[in-house]
Motif scaffolding. Sequence first.
Motif, mmCIF file in Angstrom:
data_model
loop_
_atom_site.group_PDB
_atom_site.id
_atom_site.type_symbol
_atom_site.label_atom_id
_atom_site.label_comp_id
_atom_site.label_asym_id
_atom_site.label_seq_id
_atom_site.Cartn_x
_atom_site.Cartn_y
_atom_site.Cartn_z
ATOM 1 N N ARG A 175 -31.490 -33.706 80.034
ATOM 2 C CA ARG A 175 -31.583 -32.336 79.963
ATOM 3 C C ARG A 175 -30.502 -31.779 80.533
ATOM 4 N N ARG A 176 -30.300 -30.433 80.141
ATOM 5 C CA ARG A 176 -28.757 -29.601 80.432
ATOM 6 C C ARG A 176 -29.171 -28.690 81.463
ATOM 7 N N TYR A 177 -28.309 -28.422 82.263
ATOM 8 C CA TYR A 177 -28.375 -27.279 83.395
ATOM 9 C C TYR A 177 -27.084 -26.568 83.236
ATOM 10 N N PRO A 178 -27.181 -25.169 83.283
ATOM 11 C CA PRO A 178 -26.095 -24.420 83.564
ATOM 12 C C PRO A 178 -25.465 -24.294 85.018
ATOM 13 N N VAL A 179 -24.211 -23.881 84.823
ATOM 14 C CA VAL A 179 -23.459 -23.309 86.212
ATOM 15 C C VAL A 179 -24.456 -22.333 86.581
ATOM 16 N N PRO A 180 -24.951 -22.313 87.953
ATOM 17 C CA PRO A 180 -25.856 -21.153 88.343
ATOM 18 C C PRO A 180 -25.277 -20.011 88.159
ATOM 19 N N GLY B 111 -25.402 -32.299 81.659
ATOM 20 C CA GLY B 111 -26.777 -33.015 81.687
ATOM 21 C C GLY B 111 -27.305 -33.682 82.775
ATOM 22 N N ASN B 112 -28.517 -34.048 83.001
ATOM 23 C CA ASN B 112 -28.945 -34.686 84.285
ATOM 24 C C ASN B 112 -28.315 -36.077 84.337
ATOM 25 N N ASP B 113 -27.891 -36.687 83.266
ATOM 26 C CA ASP B 113 -27.299 -38.131 83.550
ATOM 27 C C ASP B 113 -25.897 -38.110 84.258
ATOM 28 N N ILE B 114 -25.159 -36.960 84.006
ATOM 29 C CA ILE B 114 -23.879 -36.882 84.740
ATOM 30 C C ILE B 114 -24.123 -36.453 86.130
ATOM 31 N N LEU B 115 -25.468 -35.685 86.591
ATOM 32 C CA LEU B 115 -25.754 -35.174 87.862
ATOM 33 C C LEU B 115 -26.391 -36.567 88.662
ATOM 34 N N MET C 215 -32.081 -21.558 80.808
ATOM 35 C CA MET C 215 -32.277 -21.169 82.235
ATOM 36 C C MET C 215 -32.219 -19.452 82.054
ATOM 37 N N VAL C 216 -33.151 -18.801 82.607
ATOM 38 C CA VAL C 216 -32.763 -17.347 82.695
ATOM 39 C C VAL C 216 -31.603 -17.074 83.406
ATOM 40 N N ARG C 217 -30.915 -15.957 82.791
ATOM 41 C CA ARG C 217 -29.637 -15.527 83.701
ATOM 42 C C ARG C 217 -30.099 -14.193 84.177
ATOM 43 N N LEU C 218 -30.000 -13.940 85.389
ATOM 44 C CA LEU C 218 -29.904 -12.237 85.751
ATOM 45 C C LEU C 218 -28.725 -11.987 85.654
ATOM 46 N N ASP C 219 -28.624 -10.553 85.260
ATOM 47 C CA ASP C 219 -27.345 -10.183 85.055
ATOM 48 C C ASP C 219 -26.925 -9.143 86.311
ATOM 49 N N LEU C 220 -25.739 -8.881 86.466
ATOM 50 C CA LEU C 220 -25.240 -8.342 87.753
ATOM 51 C C LEU C 220 -26.080 -7.056 87.948
ATOM 52 N N ALA C 221 -26.254 -6.211 87.017
ATOM 53 C CA ALA C 221 -27.107 -5.170 87.287
ATOM 54 C C ALA C 221 -28.429 -5.305 87.975
ATOM 55 N N THR D 53 -37.083 -22.726 79.266
ATOM 56 C CA THR D 53 -37.146 -23.968 80.030
ATOM 57 C C THR D 53 -35.638 -24.662 79.603
ATOM 58 N N PRO D 54 -35.214 -25.626 80.435
ATOM 59 C CA PRO D 54 -33.827 -26.369 79.919
ATOM 60 C C PRO D 54 -33.878 -26.886 78.592
ATOM 61 N N SER D 55 -32.866 -26.778 78.269
ATOM 62 C CA SER D 55 -32.645 -27.718 76.674
ATOM 63 C C SER D 55 -32.305 -29.046 77.000
ATOM 64 N N ILE D 56 -32.856 -29.732 76.018
ATOM 65 C CA ILE D 56 -32.396 -31.180 76.151
ATOM 66 C C ILE D 56 -31.175 -31.478 74.964
#
Length: 901
Positions: free
Chosen positions: A97-102, A244-248, A1-7, A24-27
Amino acid sequence: MVRLDLAAVLLAVTAVTRAVTANTPSIVPGAYIVEYEEDQDSNALVNTLGGKATLRKDLRFKLFKGASIQFKDTKNADKMAAKVASMPKIKAVFPVRRYPVPHHVVHSTGDGVQEVLSKRQKGNDTFSTHLMTQVNQFRDAGVTGKGIKIGIIDTGTDYLHPALGGCFGEGCLVSYGTDLVGDAFNGANTPKPDADPLDNCNGHGTHVAGIIAAQSNNPYGIIGAAQDVTLGSYRVFGCTGDVGNDILIAAYNMAYEDGSDIITASIGGPSGWSEDPWAAVVSRIVENGVPCVVSAGNDGALGIFYASTAANGDKVTAIASVDNMITPALLSNGTFSVDGTDQSFGFTTGEPGAWTGVSLPLWAVNFDTADPANGCDPYPESTPDLSGHIVLIRRGSCTFVQKVENAAAKGAKYVLFYNNAVGTALVSAPVDGVAGVAMVTAEQGKSWIRALEAKSEVVVNMEDAETAGKFLAYFNNTATAGFLSDFTSWGPTFEVEVKPQFSTPGGMILSTYPRALGSYGVLSGTSMACPMAAAVYALLMNVRGTKDPKTLENVLSATAHPNLFRRSGESLPLLAPVPQQGGGLIQAWDAAHATTLLSVSSLSFNDTDHFNPVHNFSISNTGKTAITYSLSNVGAATAYTFRDHNAITPSTFPSELTADFASLSFSPESFTIPAGQRKIVTVTATAPKGLDEKRLPVYSGYITINGTDGSGLSLPYIGVAGSMHSAVVLDASGTLLSRASDNSNTPVPDNLTFVLPPPGFANDTSYRNRTERPKLVATLAMGSALVRADVVPMSNCTTVARNAGVVFGTKTIGQPEGMPSRWNPRGTFEYKWDGKLDDGTYAPPGLYKFAVKALRIFGDPKVGSEYDQADTLTFRIKYLPGPSAKLRRQDQGGECEEGKR
Ligand SMILES: *[C@@H]1O[C@H](CO)[C@@H](O)[C@H](O)[C@H]1NC(C)=O
Ligand SMILES: *[C@@H]1O[C@H](CO)[C@@H](O)[C@H](O)[C@H]1NC(C)=O
Ligand SMILES: *[C@@H]1O[C@H](CO)[C@@H](O)[C@H](O)[C@H]1NC(C)=O
Ligand SMILES: *[C@@H]1O[C@H](CO)[C@@H](O)[C@H](O)[C@H]1NC(C)=O
Ligand SMILES: *[C@@H]1O[C@H](CO)[C@@H](O)[C@H](O)[C@H]1NC(C)=O
Ligand SMILES: *[C@@H]1O[C@H](CO)[C@@H](O)[C@H](O)[C@H]1NC(C)=O
Ligand SMILES: *[C@@H]1O[C@H](CO)[C@@H](O)[C@H](O)[C@H]1NC(C)=O
Ligand SMILES: *[C@@H]1O[C@H](CO)[C@@H](O)[C@H](O)[C@H]1NC(C)=O
């Protein structure tokens, strides 16, 4: 997932552009979620797999029956997964699939001891985010969410924080929930669940909890929006990493079964498809009567058509962010003297932040307090040795690191930035030789620059953030108050479903933070907007006496206030598009007391191929007197998806907007509804004329419903004045072959030979040095519901030819394991191939290419011409010999080199 940085988030006003790319999110390799048709024993399922898989998570709930399983040997995972999918009583199998902390922005954190605001908490609520959303009126009227249970799925909660109740369990503010993963979980390792959802290392979930329910015993005047709810805390992230989306899926079902009245999650990843498995599970919970709010995402920079899952689920309420009208900052206390006169000032320490006992005179590169790129160029020869100074630099244009490097090149050890926007921000600039960086406000910086210009000596005395006194500073947000945050992600979905639903304040939010990380913090993100919406649902449940998700979403959408579009610090005389703001900013009191109710929360007229111009919806007058209503149409800005006819990837923010509006007709247009009655009205849309259809313009607006009782509702609508199916989904120029070890995805030359590890040994580090895997890089310009990657044999050798089939006219020996991939967002898709195919065998050594096929939006997956295709160059694979000749023979099949037929 793309991460915008602070700037990227904060400097948008100064027109700083950063390359933004979508990923794309990784598996999780070898991990699959299996959904059953009816309940069955998950251990028994795993046993039937003959010890080849372990149970990751039992997912047997009222609304979802299944399990996630991990194949021990990822080698045959796909084959096994396919076998499981064909077993009786199995409904579906999909990869984990894996998702990061926003990626939220931390502006400042700190604990304080001042009491100045306690007065405010005793009187009426004047907390700025509450004033913006009418939430203050509930507290003033004694409505505080009592009796409502809100389940929060996040990083846990620091419930020992005094402002979050100080305890966990029955009778506490955080009264239920669990830890599904443990501290050490990072998304790739094995979760270690326990009963305690304490957040003492991350902070995200503790900030979220405070927005909903922070108690008044805090020094900064923070007031939770619904202080008397009870919270459930479901911890799904470790201290760092992904989930992972299974945990979600498990967390959502647990929150549902534990009796949550509302479930909120500030989590997401790019998608754009409501069919995404996690989104589908959340939809099911909403269908069963529990409203689910999910943050819309922080990828506004990537432009339109970038909806995030699970927010993009059908019936799931996606929450966008507007900026706070007040910019709070928790500042550390420093002192300075100008020609010997002492005064104090506030700063936000950065990384590095070794400021203890630093007392040095300031030095500035110039005295221009409007310099857009102050300190971006190397300093002149004449610059003195700066080791005895603190260098004062204005923020803007180039990166913090570049500015600090330029100062360090002249010996500087300490750098103070002064802001070019409201308040302060956290600076990260790890540069060799530099011990401290920090930021002060624009005003403070300017006053120092004026003193330096007047040839005064300004000596600044700094302090470590740990030991410095802290105070809360408030700045009026004169630039962006109430406007959509630049970072808020844009919908709609690729199937033209309206996303987001509405907005709340999420930019520059003061709330609780773990005690270990400073106790209080100012953060930005749709993550901060979402919990405010959850709290509003609780307040509405109190007042309206219903928990029905549809009723509440409809009334919140109809009463929300759309705002004008803003870019580069200026508002345009045009409403922001519905794909950015949905219904607009929540007006909670109006929603709680509205007596005119609509049967829908939004309308989609779809695209030109599926144009659906006629919709019926009902208007109910639940009031005590007859009301005459009149309907009209207010257009919002039309957003072009593509910059020009050559562009296939949506424009980054801000996209081109025009004042072209759809015209709507209503039948009837004006009518009287007696008390307690309802009326069905028909709306017929005509798309705006004269638009450039090839650039895929997305039009939107609001149906206004004004009543003689003074009520004024607005119903958002959307449509695409072009064909979604005509949009190219596969970017052929971004589809190429690279080396697995090359993070910059440089294309390799034709016919390159890749020496692969022996089949089954891709993870064995002893082969790393001598091997290189090919990496397929496919770029999706738009989302695709189905992406294939066929392995095409390029030599005529018989062993391969015998096994080759033909799919949609392409000769293929199969797809790499894990392919095809479903419900793909736009962005870059990477695949590192070790030679293994989707049937579990390995491709024989030889010459191949990849043929990538991506299904067009609304395309029929059974028809070859519905796919965009791009082929890579030809490459050759060879395998290193394995440890046993037997294995080698078995896995490699025959040799298949040209010339050996
Ligand atoms: C507080 O709010 C109530 C209800 O809106 C209002 O009647 C009262 O005047 C307010 N009090 C003050 C001090 O503003
Ligand atoms: C900040 O420093 C000044 C000067 O030393 C002092 O008077 C003031 O109390 C300090 N404030 C805080 C919040 O520590
Ligand atoms: C902030 O705005 C409010 C309301 O417009 C105004 O009363 C106040 O003086 C402003 N404060 C500053 C520091 O500009
Ligand atoms: C648009 O039309 C397609 C094709 O009929 C359909 O699958 C899709 O759900 C429609 N979108 C909306 C929002 O109705
Ligand atoms: C309804 O009210 C809105 C907002 O006040 C206004 O913009 C619109 O023109 C009104 N529509 C009609 C038909 O009066
Ligand atoms: C790659 O190999 C193929 C088959 O041997 C050959 O036809 C082609 O010319 C080669 N390409 C290059 C650039 O050498
Ligand atoms: C193999 O390596 C990949 C990354 O290189 C890793 O994600 C995966 O978990 C590993 N699989 C096994 C079975 O160790
Ligand atoms: C990889 O190569 C380096 C240098 O050639 C060598 O020192 C190292 O031991 C090798 N590692 C393995 C795992 O073979």
